[in-house]
Design a protein around this motif. Structure first.
Motif, PDB file in Angstrom:
ATOM      1  N   SER A 148       0.835  -1.206   0.000  1.00 48.87           N
ATOM      2  CA  SER A 148       0.000   0.000   0.000  1.00 48.87           C
ATOM      3  C   SER A 148       0.869   1.255   0.000  1.00 48.87           C
ATOM      4  O   SER A 148       0.523   2.260  -0.640  1.00 48.87           O
ATOM      5  CB  SER A 148      -0.936   0.002   1.212  1.00 48.87           C
ATOM      6  N   TYR A 152       0.906   4.266  -2.652  1.00 50.69           N
ATOM      7  CA  TYR A 152       0.845   5.664  -2.212  1.00 50.69           C
ATOM      8  C   TYR A 152       1.919   6.498  -2.901  1.00 50.69           C
ATOM      9  O   TYR A 152       1.642   7.600  -3.412  1.00 50.69           O
ATOM     10  CB  TYR A 152       0.998   5.728  -0.694  1.00 50.69           C
ATOM     11  N   TYR A 247      -4.274   4.842   1.851  1.00 57.64           N
ATOM     12  CA  TYR A 247      -5.399   4.946   0.930  1.00 57.64           C
ATOM     13  C   TYR A 247      -6.213   6.214   1.148  1.00 57.64           C
ATOM     14  O   TYR A 247      -6.837   6.719   0.203  1.00 57.64           O
ATOM     15  CB  TYR A 247      -6.284   3.699   1.040  1.00 57.64           C
ATOM     16  N   CYS A 270      -4.946   0.644  -7.711  1.00 59.98           N
ATOM     17  CA  CYS A 270      -5.187   0.112  -6.364  1.00 59.98           C
ATOM     18  C   CYS A 270      -6.302  -0.929  -6.320  1.00 59.98           C
ATOM     19  O   CYS A 270      -6.549  -1.521  -5.266  1.00 59.98           O
ATOM     20  CB  CYS A 270      -5.562   1.254  -5.421  1.00 59.98           C
ATOM     21  N   LEU A 274      -6.879  -3.717  -2.905  1.00 57.98           N
ATOM     22  CA  LEU A 274      -7.913  -3.499  -1.894  1.00 57.98           C
ATOM     23  C   LEU A 274      -8.712  -4.761  -1.546  1.00 57.98           C
ATOM     24  O   LEU A 274      -8.930  -5.027  -0.357  1.00 57.98           O
ATOM     25  CB  LEU A 274      -8.866  -2.392  -2.361  1.00 57.98           C
TER      26      LEU A 274
END
Length: 347
Positions: A148, A152, A247, A270, A274
């Motif tokens: 993640s 980002y 997120y 993404c 998720l």
């Protein structure tokens, strides 16, 4: 005098300890009679579904085959295609390899339990299974948070992404996930298996699960349970909060993108990560961080199935079906294999 001391000692009714070298002594007299060390446990598995055992064997054998095949293909494709030698796919390859180890730790023993009346696992086998399972679970928590963070940086800091997430940093992050994962459960393992097990040897689960093992101890386990809750909360909630933070900032950045195409492209980046995070963290938090008293054994097993068996099966499907680059690499590798077989005249 010695006889009197021995009578006092026997009247105390100390529980048996699974480790012979940890047998307690009292006033210089060691209790040796009627002592038997725990050498094995019995995995009850899905004991309430005896009539469905053959069907369950076929179902979980199919799941295991699909999971192993899918994750092995992803690892090989990422290694073979130079276009996929990027941080995102480097971490995906680590995740797929972790899932291979993860499901192999649990499912083969579970499949065997469907074919036997009572599935026995040796004491040291139970120790090894619980330790490897716990280590891989912690590693996956950390690895998902690293993935993640990579997303980002890709969306929120695209210009500096290449300099920040270089090959050395990727190796350090991946190594940190694996090393931390295999160091974290050591203390809990020592405390758990130093407990005296003098109740039934039947583990009410399909693998050597932590909470059913504690129920077999005939001593107070509140301290071990508290430490387990604390460690589980740290290794689960802290990475999960990092994922939520990443997120949150990604969503804010996507909202500021002026073009619809740019928003769709950023969101698609993404979209594979998720669902994997939701399935894994949702079930892990329920099983290990939620109060144990609120969970029935059957519900606990059902949640455990989600993150030990079902999630590893869906991960390669999610990443391959929703990812154009992986699909393209699969077609390219498949074409090369077909061409090789054709040239080799293999019937």
């Amino acid at each position: 005098m010695v006889s009197s001391d021995l009578e006092i000692y026997e009247s105390l009714n100390f529980p048996l300890c699974p480790f012979p070298f940890l047998q307690m002594e009292h006033m210089g007299v060691t209790e040796k009679e009627n002592q038997t060390a725990i050498t094995e446990f019995i995995l009850l598995g899905f004991g309430d579904f005896h009539e469905m055992q053959p069907l369950l064997f076929v179902i979980f054998l199919f799941i295991y085959t699909i999971t192993m095949s899918g994750n092995i293909v992803i690892v090989l494709v990422i290694a073979a295609d130079h276009n996929l030698h990027t941080p995102m796919y480097f971490f995906l390859g680590n995740l797929s390899f972790l899932e291979i180890c993860y499901i192999t730790t649990i499912v083969p023993k579970m499949l065997r339990s469907f074919l036997t009346v009572r599935e026995v696992i040796l004491f040291m086998g139970c120790v090894a299974q619980l330790y490897i399972f716990g280590s891989l679970a912690v590693s996956e928590c950390l690895l998902l948070s690293v993935m993640s963070y990579d997303r980002y940086l890709t969306i929120c800091h695209p210009l500096s992404y290449a300099s920040i997430m270089n090959f050395k940093v990727c190796l350090q992050l991946a190594a940190g996930c694996w090393i931390t994962g295999f160091l974290t459960p050591i203390a809990m393992m020592v405390l758990t298996f130093m407990l005296p097990f003098c109740a039934s040897k039947e583990v009410g689960h399909f693998f050597c699960h932590f909470m059913p093992l504690l129920k077999l101890s005939c001593t107070d386990t509140h301290l071990v349970e508290f430490l387990s809750f604390t460690v589980s909360a740290c290794v689960t909630l802290v990475p999960f909060l990092l994922i939520l933070t990443s997120y949150y900032k990604i969503i804010l950045t996507i909202q500021r993108i002026p073009s619809t195409t740019g928003k769709q492209k950023a969101s698609f980046t993404c979209s594979s990560h998720l669902p994997v995070v939701s399935i894994f963290y949702g079930t892990v938090i329920i099983v290990y961080v939620a109060p144990a008293g609120n969970q029935s054994p059957a519900l606990n097993e059902a949640y455990s199935l989600l993150y030990t068996v079902i999630s590893p099966m869906f991960n390669p499907l999610i990443y391959s079906l929703r990812n154009k680059e992986v699909n393209g690499a699969l077609r390219k590798v498949g074409s090369k294999v077909f061409t090789f077989l054709k040239k080799s005249n293999i019937p």
